[in-house]
Design an enzyme around this catalytic site. Structure first.
Site, short mmCIF file in Angstrom:
data_model
loop_
_atom_site.label_atom_id
_atom_site.label_comp_id
_atom_site.label_asym_id
_atom_site.label_seq_id
_atom_site.Cartn_x
_atom_site.Cartn_y
_atom_site.Cartn_z
CE LYS A 196 -4.46 1.00 0.30
NZ LYS A 196 -5.57 0.21 -0.25
N GLY A 240 -19.06 3.00 -2.44
CA GLY A 240 -20.44 3.05 -1.95
C GLY A 240 -21.44 3.41 -3.04
N GLY A 273 -18.89 7.22 -1.88
CA GLY A 273 -17.78 7.54 -2.78
C GLY A 273 -17.74 6.55 -3.93
N GLY A 319 -20.99 5.99 3.39
CA GLY A 319 -19.94 6.32 2.42
C GLY A 319 -20.52 6.23 1.03
#
Ligand code: NAD
Length: 416
Positions: A106, A224, A221, A219
Site C-alpha cells: 500500500k 459506496g 464515494g 460512504g
C-alpha cells in the site's frame, strides 16, 4: 472512555487469531507481523502561489511471497505509516484469498486533494512516483488507486513512470488508469460490483430474497455509490446513504442515481430533498437487513456494536469493525462478510487490468465482469464452507484460507 484501536492493531489481532486457527508456525507468524519493506519519502512540490511545500509519502511492501506487490495509493491528510502498514497487510491476505498471483502493499501521500488545484495535484502525483520509483515496476510493485486517487491521478502516475523509463510503453506498471492508456473496462465499478455479489451470495446462503432487501450504506464515494447503484438495479431498497458530512434516510427507498446527480451538483448527499437527515452513527444502527460500511476504518467498535440491529454487515471499507466490536456482533448472531472477501473486486480487477496490459490486448466489460463473477462466487463458496465446517466466523475462515496459501508459497521459497 475507550481508546480507539488503530488499523494496525486490528490487523495484527486478526492475523494472530487466524494464525492460531490455521496452525501457522511461529516463524511464519513473525514474518507476517512485519512488513518486508517500508519506504518513507519526503519530496518538494512547487505550489501555484510560487511557494514550495514538502510532502511526506509512503510505500509499504508487506509480503511478496505470492508475487509482485499490488496495492492502492491513498491521498489523505490523516494518512499515517501505521494505517498504510495495516492496509498493506490486508492486501497480502486479500490477494492470497482471491487467488491473485501478487503480494500485498500500500502507498500514500499525506495531503488533501480537495484543497489542491488540479495542477498541484498533478505535480504531487508525478513527484510521488519519482520518489518511490526505485521500489516499483511492472514485475516488482504495481500501484493502484484508493481513497483520494482516481483514474486521472493514476494516468499521471503512469505517464511519469513511462517518461522516467525513456517513454517505454508499460501499461501494466500502474492500475486504475484511463481506458485509453490501457485501463480495464469495468474497473470503476469493480469494488462495488464485488459488494453487490457479496450481498447476492449471502442471500443465497441465508435463504433470503435479494429483491426488497432493505440496505443502508455508509460512504457514497467510488465504492459506496457503485454498490448502491448495482444493488438498486437488483431490486434492493436503499433506505439510507451517507458521506463525511452526514446521512440521509428514506424508509420508502432512495434512488442512488438521483442522489448521485444531487451530489454532483452540491458536493454532498446532505440536503437531498426526498429524505430526512440522519447522522453516520444513526445510519449504522438502523433497523434494516444489511448495513454496508463503505467509508473508513474502525467505525463499528465496542461502543456502538450493542446498538447495531442489522442481521448482515458487508464490509466494503477496509477494517470498519474493530475486533472488540466484532465480538459483540458475533455473539448477537450478526453475519459479517469480511472486507478481504467483500471488497476484493478492486484488487481482482486490477489484476485482470495488469494481465490485459501485459498482453496489450483488452477485453470487453462483459468479459471482465464474467471472469470476476466466477472468481468471487468460488471464493465466497469456499469461505462459507470453511466457516461452517470449522464453526468459525466468515472473517476467520477467509483469513485461514488465505494464510494456508501464503504458507505454501513461503515454504516453497524456503524462507522458513
Ligand atoms: P472515496 O474517497 O471515493 O469515498 C469515501 C466516501 O466515504 C465518501 O463519500 C466520503 O465522504 C465518505 N467518508 C469519508 N470519511 C467518512 C467518515 N468519517 N464517516 C462517514 N463517511 C466518510 O473512497 P473509496 O475508494 O470509495 O473507498 C472507500 C473504502 O473502500 C475505503 O476503506 C477503501 O480502502 C475501501 N476500498 C476501496 C477500493 C476501491 O477500489 N476504491 C477497493 C477496496 C477497498
Amino acid at each position: 472512555m475507550h481508546c480507539k484501536k488503530t488499523a494496525w492493531e486490528t490487523a495484527i489481532k486478526q492475523l494472530e487469531e487466524s494464525a492460531a486457527i490455521a496452525g501457522l508456525s511461529h516463524e511464519i507468524l513473525e514474518l507476517l507481523k512485519k512488513p518486508q519493506r517500508i519506504y518513507t519519502v519526503h519530496f518538494p512540490v512547487r505550489m501555484d502561489d510560487g511557494t514550495t511545500k514538502i510532502f511526506t509519502g509512503f510505500r509499504v511492501h508487506h509480503c511478496h511471497a505470492l508475487g509482485p506487490i499490488r496495492g492502492g495509493t491513498r491521498f489523505h491528510p490523516d494518512n499515517t505509516l501505521e494505517d498504510i502498514k495495516a492496509l498493506a497487510l490486508w492486501m497480502t491476505i486479500k490477494n492470497s484469498l482471491n487467488g491473485i498471483p501478487a503480494g500485498g502493499g500500500k502507498g500514500g501521500v499525506v495531503c488533501d486533494p480537495a484543497t489542491m488545484s488540479r495542477f498541484e495535484l498533478e505535480r504531487v502525483c508525478r513527484a510521488y512516483i519519482r520518489a518511490i520509483s526505485p521500489l516499483i515496476g511492472t514485475w516488482k510493485d504495481f500501484p493502484g488507486a484508493d481513497i483520494g486517487t482516481n483514474e486521472q491521478t493514476m494516468s499521471w502516475m503512469l505517464d511519469e513512470w513511462e517518461q522516467i523509463h525513456e517513454m517505454t510503453h508499460d501499461p501494466a506498471a500502474i492500475s486504475g488508469k484511463a481506458l485509453v492508456l490501457g485501463g480495464s473496462e469495468g474497473r470503476p465499478s469493480a469494488t462495488g460490483l464485488g459488494v453487490m455479489f457479496a450481498v447476492r451470495e449471502t442471500c443465497k446462503y441465508l435463504g433470503l430474497q435479494m429483491k426488497g432487501l432493505r440496505v443502508a450504506i455508509q460512504g457514497f464515494g467510488k465504492v459506496g455509490s457503485w454498490a448502491a447503484r448495482l444493488l438498486y438495479d437488483e431490486g434492493v431498497i436503499i433506505v439510507a446513504l451517507s458521506d463525511v458530512y452526514g446521512g440521509i434516510l428514506n424508509p420508502e427507498g432512495l434512488s442512488p442515481y438521483e442522489v448521485l446527480k444531487f451530489v454532483e451538483e452540491t458536493g454532498s448527499v446532505v440536503g437531498y430533498p426526498k429524505s430526512e437527515s440522519i447522522t453516520n452513527e444513526e445510519l449504522l444502527c438502523l433497523d434494516c437487513n444489511v448495513v454496508i460500511p463503505a467509508a473508513v476504518q474502525s467505525v463499528i467498535t465496542e461502543e456502538n456494536a450493542p446498538n447495531i440491529k442489522t442481521r448482515i454487515i458487508v464490509e466494503a471499507a477496509n477494517g470498519p469493525i474493530t475486533p472488540e466490536g466484532e465480538q459483540i456482533l458475533l455473539s448477537k448472531g450478526t453475519f459479517i462478510v469480511p472486507d478481504i472477501l467483500a471488497n476484493g473486486g478492486g484488487t481482482t480487477i486490477a489484476h485482470l487490468e495488469r494481465v490485459q496490459g501485459l498482453c496489450d490486448h483488452y477485453w470487453t466489460e462483459e468479459e471482465v465482469r464474467k471472469q470476476y463473477n466466477i472468481i468471487f462466487t468460488q471464493v465466497y463458496n469456499q469461505v462459507y464452507h470453511v466457516a461452517k465446517e470449522r464453526n468459525i466466523s466468515m472473517r476467520m475462515a477467509a483469513w485461514v484460507k488465505a494464510l494456508k496459501r501464503l504458507e505454501s508459497a513461503i515454504k516453497a521459497r524456503g524462507w522458513v
